[in-house]
Design a protein around this motif. Structure first.
Motif, short mmCIF file in Angstrom:
data_model
loop_
_atom_site.label_atom_id
_atom_site.label_comp_id
_atom_site.label_asym_id
_atom_site.label_seq_id
_atom_site.Cartn_x
_atom_site.Cartn_y
_atom_site.Cartn_z
N GLY A 1 0.82 -1.21 0.00
CA GLY A 1 0.00 0.00 0.00
C GLY A 1 0.85 1.26 0.00
O GLY A 1 0.56 2.22 -0.73
N LEU A 2 1.90 1.25 0.79
CA LEU A 2 2.81 2.39 0.82
C LEU A 2 3.50 2.56 -0.52
O LEU A 2 3.60 3.67 -1.05
CB LEU A 2 3.84 2.21 1.93
CG LEU A 2 4.84 3.34 2.12
CD1 LEU A 2 4.15 4.67 2.37
CD2 LEU A 2 5.78 3.01 3.27
N MET A 3 3.94 1.46 -1.12
CA MET A 3 4.59 1.54 -2.43
C MET A 3 3.61 2.02 -3.51
O MET A 3 3.99 2.78 -4.40
CB MET A 3 5.19 0.19 -2.83
CG MET A 3 6.36 -0.26 -1.96
SD MET A 3 7.79 0.84 -2.05
CE MET A 3 7.62 1.80 -0.57
N CYS A 4 2.35 1.62 -3.40
CA CYS A 4 1.32 2.11 -4.34
C CYS A 4 1.16 3.61 -4.22
O CYS A 4 1.10 4.32 -5.23
CB CYS A 4 -0.03 1.46 -4.04
SG CYS A 4 -0.21 -0.21 -4.59
N MET A 5 1.08 4.09 -2.99
CA MET A 5 0.90 5.52 -2.77
C MET A 5 2.10 6.31 -3.29
O MET A 5 1.95 7.37 -3.89
CB MET A 5 0.66 5.80 -1.28
CG MET A 5 -0.65 5.24 -0.76
SD MET A 5 -2.11 6.00 -1.49
CE MET A 5 -2.12 7.57 -0.64
N ILE A 6 3.28 5.79 -3.08
CA ILE A 6 4.49 6.45 -3.58
C ILE A 6 4.49 6.43 -5.10
O ILE A 6 4.80 7.43 -5.76
CB ILE A 6 5.76 5.82 -2.99
CG1 ILE A 6 5.86 6.14 -1.49
CG2 ILE A 6 7.01 6.28 -3.73
CD1 ILE A 6 6.95 5.38 -0.75
N TYR A 7 4.12 5.30 -5.69
CA TYR A 7 4.08 5.18 -7.15
C TYR A 7 3.08 6.18 -7.74
O TYR A 7 3.39 6.87 -8.72
CB TYR A 7 3.72 3.75 -7.56
CG TYR A 7 3.78 3.54 -9.05
CD1 TYR A 7 4.97 3.18 -9.66
CD2 TYR A 7 2.66 3.74 -9.85
CE1 TYR A 7 5.05 3.00 -11.03
CE2 TYR A 7 2.73 3.56 -11.22
CZ TYR A 7 3.92 3.20 -11.80
OH TYR A 7 3.99 3.04 -13.17
N ILE A 8 1.90 6.27 -7.16
CA ILE A 8 0.89 7.21 -7.65
C ILE A 8 1.42 8.64 -7.52
O ILE A 8 1.24 9.45 -8.43
CB ILE A 8 -0.45 7.02 -6.90
CG1 ILE A 8 -1.06 5.66 -7.24
CG2 ILE A 8 -1.43 8.14 -7.26
CD1 ILE A 8 -2.24 5.26 -6.37
N THR A 9 2.07 8.93 -6.41
CA THR A 9 2.64 10.27 -6.20
C THR A 9 3.67 10.61 -7.27
O THR A 9 3.65 11.69 -7.85
CB THR A 9 3.30 10.37 -4.80
OG1 THR A 9 2.30 10.12 -3.81
CG2 THR A 9 3.92 11.73 -4.57
N LYS A 10 4.55 9.67 -7.55
CA LYS A 10 5.61 9.92 -8.53
C LYS A 10 5.09 9.97 -9.97
O LYS A 10 5.78 10.45 -10.86
CB LYS A 10 6.69 8.85 -8.41
CG LYS A 10 7.52 8.98 -7.16
CD LYS A 10 8.61 7.94 -7.12
CE LYS A 10 9.53 8.15 -5.93
NZ LYS A 10 10.64 7.18 -5.92
N ASN A 11 3.88 9.47 -10.19
CA ASN A 11 3.32 9.42 -11.53
C ASN A 11 2.04 10.25 -11.66
O ASN A 11 1.18 9.93 -12.48
CB ASN A 11 3.05 7.96 -11.93
CG ASN A 11 4.34 7.19 -12.09
OD1 ASN A 11 5.01 7.28 -13.10
ND2 ASN A 11 4.72 6.45 -11.05
N GLN A 12 1.94 11.30 -10.90
CA GLN A 12 0.74 12.15 -10.92
C GLN A 12 0.50 12.80 -12.27
O GLN A 12 -0.65 13.03 -12.65
CB GLN A 12 0.85 13.24 -9.86
CG GLN A 12 0.73 12.72 -8.46
CD GLN A 12 0.78 13.85 -7.46
OE1 GLN A 12 -0.25 14.47 -7.20
NE2 GLN A 12 1.96 14.13 -6.93
N GLU A 13 1.58 13.09 -13.00
CA GLU A 13 1.42 13.76 -14.30
C GLU A 13 0.71 12.86 -15.31
O GLU A 13 0.20 13.33 -16.32
CB GLU A 13 2.78 14.21 -14.86
CG GLU A 13 3.69 13.11 -15.33
CD GLU A 13 4.45 12.36 -14.23
OE1 GLU A 13 5.03 11.30 -14.55
OE2 GLU A 13 4.46 12.81 -13.08
N ALA A 14 0.64 11.57 -15.04
CA ALA A 14 -0.02 10.63 -15.94
C ALA A 14 -1.55 10.67 -15.81
O ALA A 14 -2.24 9.89 -16.45
CB ALA A 14 0.50 9.22 -15.69
#
Length: 148
Positions: A10-23
């Protein structure tokens, strides 16, 4: 205290979404492929994060997940609680779990220690934002050192 893979994922998902917000939106399949996580497991985790109001979702061809708030407004504590229910369970407290029967509840000196542990963890985890967690490891380490 040990967190499950649900919390890690879940933490890795949240970080991934954060890093890919421009998508715009990030799909479960995209996260699962990138992180090598099972899709079905990811669905349950993201559902818990959505239920907690940390992410929003949209179905359809252009569907996926986005953060419900700015990364600076989402804390590590909120993420852990969304997935685990609590950051640290004071297992000897009957007000927390009705199924616990402790014969030493009035005499034991451990309960205040566990309660203080929970308070310290909650305060610490609440001071760490998703925005900070999405930074490189060296930056997070420097932040922790500076906070001492």
């Amino acid at each position: 205290m040990k967190y499950t893979t649900k919390t890690e994922y879940g933490l890795m998902c949240m970080i991934y979404i954060t890093k890919n917000q421009e998508a715009n939106r990030v799909t479960i399949r995209e996260i699962a492929a990138k992180e090598n996580y099972p899709v079905a497991y990811m669905e349950k985790i993201l559902q818990a994060l959505r239920h907690a109001g940390l992410v929003t979702s949209q179905t359809g061809n252009h569907g996926g997940y986005v953060l419900a708030r700015k990364p600076s407004e989402i804390t590590l504590k909120q993420i852990i609680e969304a997935i685990e229910g609590t950051t640290f369970e004071v297992f000897c407290a009957p007000e927390v779990r009705e199924d616990i029967v402790c014969n030493h509840i009035c005499m034991c000196g451990a309960k205040p220690i566990w309660r203080k542990t929970k308070d310290l963890l909650d305060h610490f985890y609440d001071s760490i934002t998703l925005e900070q967690l999405a930074k490189p490891q060296a930056d997070v380490q420097a932040m922790l050192i500076a906070a001492k």
